[in-house]
Design a protein around this motif. Structure first.
Motif, PDB file in Angstrom:
ATOM      1  N   ALA A  32      42.594  56.850  48.339  1.00 43.61           N
ATOM      2  CA  ALA A  32      42.408  58.182  48.255  1.00 43.61           C
ATOM      3  C   ALA A  32      41.433  58.905  47.203  1.00 43.61           C
ATOM      4  N   ARG A  33      40.960  58.035  46.239  1.00 40.91           N
ATOM      5  CA  ARG A  33      39.953  58.205  45.442  1.00 40.91           C
ATOM      6  C   ARG A  33      38.291  58.149  46.099  1.00 40.91           C
ATOM      7  N   LEU A  34      38.413  57.659  47.199  1.00 33.78           N
ATOM      8  CA  LEU A  34      37.006  57.265  47.849  1.00 33.78           C
ATOM      9  C   LEU A  34      36.434  58.742  48.146  1.00 33.78           C
ATOM     10  N   SER A  35      35.271  58.634  48.105  1.00 35.18           N
ATOM     11  CA  SER A  35      34.529  59.807  48.740  1.00 35.18           C
ATOM     12  C   SER A  35      34.545  59.638  50.208  1.00 35.18           C
ATOM     13  N   GLU A  36      34.441  61.010  51.160  1.00 36.12           N
ATOM     14  CA  GLU A  36      34.345  60.954  52.352  1.00 36.12           C
ATOM     15  C   GLU A  36      33.386  59.935  53.011  1.00 36.12           C
ATOM     16  N   GLU A  37      32.117  59.899  52.244  1.00 34.60           N
ATOM     17  CA  GLU A  37      30.782  59.008  52.663  1.00 34.60           C
ATOM     18  C   GLU A  37      31.409  57.564  52.558  1.00 34.60           C
ATOM     19  N   SER A  38      32.083  57.248  51.503  1.00 37.87           N
ATOM     20  CA  SER A  38      32.337  55.698  51.444  1.00 37.87           C
ATOM     21  C   SER A  38      33.361  55.268  52.450  1.00 37.87           C
ATOM     22  N   VAL A  39      34.376  56.087  52.610  1.00 38.92           N
ATOM     23  CA  VAL A  39      35.174  56.087  53.678  1.00 38.92           C
ATOM     24  C   VAL A  39      34.613  55.948  55.095  1.00 38.92           C
ATOM     25  N   ARG A  40      33.782  56.682  55.246  1.00 38.79           N
ATOM     26  CA  ARG A  40      32.910  56.551  56.718  1.00 38.79           C
ATOM     27  C   ARG A  40      32.191  55.304  56.996  1.00 38.79           C
ATOM     28  N   ARG A  41      31.665  54.902  55.745  1.00 38.80           N
ATOM     29  CA  ARG A  41      30.997  53.636  55.821  1.00 38.80           C
ATOM     30  C   ARG A  41      31.725  52.422  56.000  1.00 38.80           C
ATOM     31  N   ARG A  42      32.683  52.601  55.293  1.00 37.71           N
ATOM     32  CA  ARG A  42      33.675  51.366  55.458  1.00 37.71           C
ATOM     33  C   ARG A  42      34.445  51.298  56.762  1.00 37.71           C
ATOM     34  N   PHE A  43      34.985  52.533  57.091  1.00 34.54           N
ATOM     35  CA  PHE A  43      35.711  52.211  58.485  1.00 34.54           C
ATOM     36  C   PHE A  43      34.874  52.939  59.736  1.00 34.54           C
ATOM     37  N   LEU A  44      33.754  53.265  59.604  1.00 37.09           N
ATOM     38  CA  LEU A  44      33.064  53.556  60.495  1.00 37.09           C
ATOM     39  C   LEU A  44      33.691  54.987  61.274  1.00 37.09           C
ATOM     40  N   ALA A  45      34.316  55.716  60.408  1.00 40.64           N
ATOM     41  CA  ALA A  45      35.094  56.847  60.921  1.00 40.64           C
ATOM     42  C   ALA A  45      35.717  57.580  59.720  1.00 40.64           C
ATOM     43  N   SER A  46      36.259  58.743  60.115  1.00 39.11           N
ATOM     44  CA  SER A  46      37.002  59.634  58.682  1.00 39.11           C
ATOM     45  C   SER A  46      38.235  58.796  58.901  1.00 39.11           C
ATOM     46  N   LYS A  47      38.877  58.815  57.763  1.00 42.92           N
ATOM     47  CA  LYS A  47      40.074  58.004  57.696  1.00 42.92           C
ATOM     48  C   LYS A  47      40.788  58.631  56.428  1.00 42.92           C
ATOM     49  N   PRO A  48      41.411  59.921  56.416  1.00 43.97           N
ATOM     50  CA  PRO A  48      41.826  60.312  55.199  1.00 43.97           C
ATOM     51  C   PRO A  48      42.878  59.613  54.423  1.00 43.97           C
ATOM     52  N   SER A  49      43.561  59.181  55.068  1.00 40.90           N
ATOM     53  CA  SER A  49      44.575  58.097  54.201  1.00 40.90           C
ATOM     54  C   SER A  49      45.029  56.828  55.207  1.00 40.90           C
ATOM     55  N   LEU A  50      45.761  55.898  54.352  1.00 42.43           N
ATOM     56  CA  LEU A  50      45.961  55.048  55.283  1.00 42.43           C
ATOM     57  C   LEU A  50      47.416  55.015  55.390  1.00 42.43           C
ATOM     58  N   THR A  51      48.041  54.336  56.818  1.00 42.60           N
ATOM     59  CA  THR A  51      49.365  54.896  57.294  1.00 42.60           C
ATOM     60  C   THR A  51      50.052  53.548  56.627  1.00 42.60           C
ATOM     61  N   ARG A  52      51.410  53.547  56.951  1.00 49.47           N
ATOM     62  CA  ARG A  52      52.341  52.520  56.494  1.00 49.47           C
ATOM     63  C   ARG A  52      52.009  51.255  57.222  1.00 49.47           C
ATOM     64  N   GLY A  53      51.646  51.265  58.277  1.00 51.22           N
ATOM     65  CA  GLY A  53      51.074  50.220  59.397  1.00 51.22           C
ATOM     66  C   GLY A  53      49.887  49.590  58.674  1.00 51.22           C
ATOM     67  N   ASP A  54      48.778  50.433  58.454  1.00 53.76           N
ATOM     68  CA  ASP A  54      47.562  49.997  57.851  1.00 53.76           C
ATOM     69  C   ASP A  54      47.830  49.228  56.614  1.00 53.76           C
ATOM     70  N   LEU A  55      48.716  49.790  55.554  1.00 50.49           N
ATOM     71  CA  LEU A  55      49.110  49.111  54.326  1.00 50.49           C
ATOM     72  C   LEU A  55      49.747  47.769  54.687  1.00 50.49           C
ATOM     73  N   ARG A  56      50.583  47.752  55.270  1.00 43.02           N
ATOM     74  CA  ARG A  56      51.098  46.475  55.670  1.00 43.02           C
ATOM     75  C   ARG A  56      50.143  45.321  56.243  1.00 43.02           C
ATOM     76  N   TYR A  57      49.368  45.833  56.991  1.00 43.99           N
ATOM     77  CA  TYR A  57      48.254  44.665  57.815  1.00 43.99           C
ATOM     78  C   TYR A  57      47.432  44.616  56.557  1.00 43.99           C
ATOM     79  N   LEU A  58      46.965  45.425  55.620  1.00 45.62           N
ATOM     80  CA  LEU A  58      45.646  45.098  54.722  1.00 45.62           C
ATOM     81  C   LEU A  58      46.325  44.544  53.555  1.00 45.62           C
ATOM     82  N   THR A  59      47.556  44.205  53.446  1.00 45.11           N
ATOM     83  CA  THR A  59      48.127  43.809  51.974  1.00 45.11           C
ATOM     84  C   THR A  59      48.881  42.375  52.288  1.00 45.11           C
ATOM     85  N   GLU A  60      49.475  42.204  53.441  1.00 40.14           N
ATOM     86  CA  GLU A  60      50.330  41.050  53.923  1.00 40.14           C
ATOM     87  C   GLU A  60      49.462  40.186  54.626  1.00 40.14           C
TER      88      GLU A  60
END
Ligand SMILES: CC(C)(COP(=O)(O)OP(=O)(O)OC[C@H]1O[C@@H](n2cnc3c(N)ncnc32)[C@H](O)[C@@H]1OP(=O)(O)O)[C@@H](O)C(=O)NCCC(=O)NCCS
Length: 173
Positions: A32-60
């Motif tokens: 949530a603290r990332l700039s739109e540009e950093s999110v765009r560069r990281r995900f190659l898309a706009s991604k205002p927030s991470l879903t519960r599924g994203d968070l599970r996938y990214l941390t487990e």
């Protein structure tokens, strides 16, 4: 070797460690603290927030086929400021797709390079010999990072403005 402490030249210190399942709230807050540009560069898309599924996938993660290294402030371990991860390619299991993001106020200070080298060492330890990445062609810092951790970096255009790069890890030599 993780965990360890990494200190910037200005004295700010960060604990570098593997991601954990209990990092979900820290990861969501860091995103949530990332700039739109950093999110765009990281995900190659706009991604205002991470879903519960994203968070599970990214941390487990299993730290064999999916490795993720985070940096948290030593003075405030709740503040997760950077993540580097790689996911083994099913069709080529000795290579992994990698991605990285450093919080905007900390970019350009060396933390990304340190995290990339740490991830490459951890990946080599579990038999990953190379990294691939999909990124915007104008993303010079990521291309510089990839050149620094790989040899024989090569690739091509995957779509308008998007490059796919691959190289063997220096850490796997
Ligand atoms: C890419 C990113 C992780 C790099 O982290 P960082 O902490 O800023 O990187 P560092 O300070 O360690 O610098 C890494 C390299 O990029 C170079 N670099 C940094 N800023 C640069 C810029 N604005 N232009 C060109 N090169 C730059 C550095 O010189 C260094 O190269 P070197 O190793 O040859 O000296 C960070 O900029 C970021 O989070 N960007 C947004 C998300 C993103 O692009 N993710 C990658 C998608 S796969």
């Amino acid at each position: 070797m993780v965990p360890h402490t990494y200190t910037l030249p200005d004295g700010r210190a960060f604990v570098v460690r593997h991601i954990r399942p209990d990092d979900k709230a820290r990861l969501a807050a860091g995103h949530a603290r990332l700039s739109e540009e950093s999110v765009r560069r990281r995900f190659l898309a706009s991604k205002p927030s991470l879903t519960r599924g994203d968070l599970r996938y990214l941390t487990e993660v299993d730290s064999v086929d999916h490795l993720a290294i985070v940096a948290v402030q030593a003075s405030d371990p709740e503040a997760l400021v950077a993540v580097a991860r790689c996911i083994r390619l099913p069709e080529r299991p000795d290579f992994a797709e990698w991605a990285i993001v450093v919080g905007d106020p900390l970019q350009g200070l060396g933390l990304g390079g340190h995290l990339a080298r740490t991830l490459a060492e951890e990946a080599a330890r579990v038999g990953i010999r190379g990294f691939t990445a999909t990124l915007y062609g104008e993303n010079q810092p990521t291309q510089a990072l990839m050149r620094s951790i790989t040899r024989d970096l090569h690739g091509g255009w995957a779509g308008p403005g998007v490059r796919e790069l691959a190289g063997e890890l220096r850490a796997a030599a």
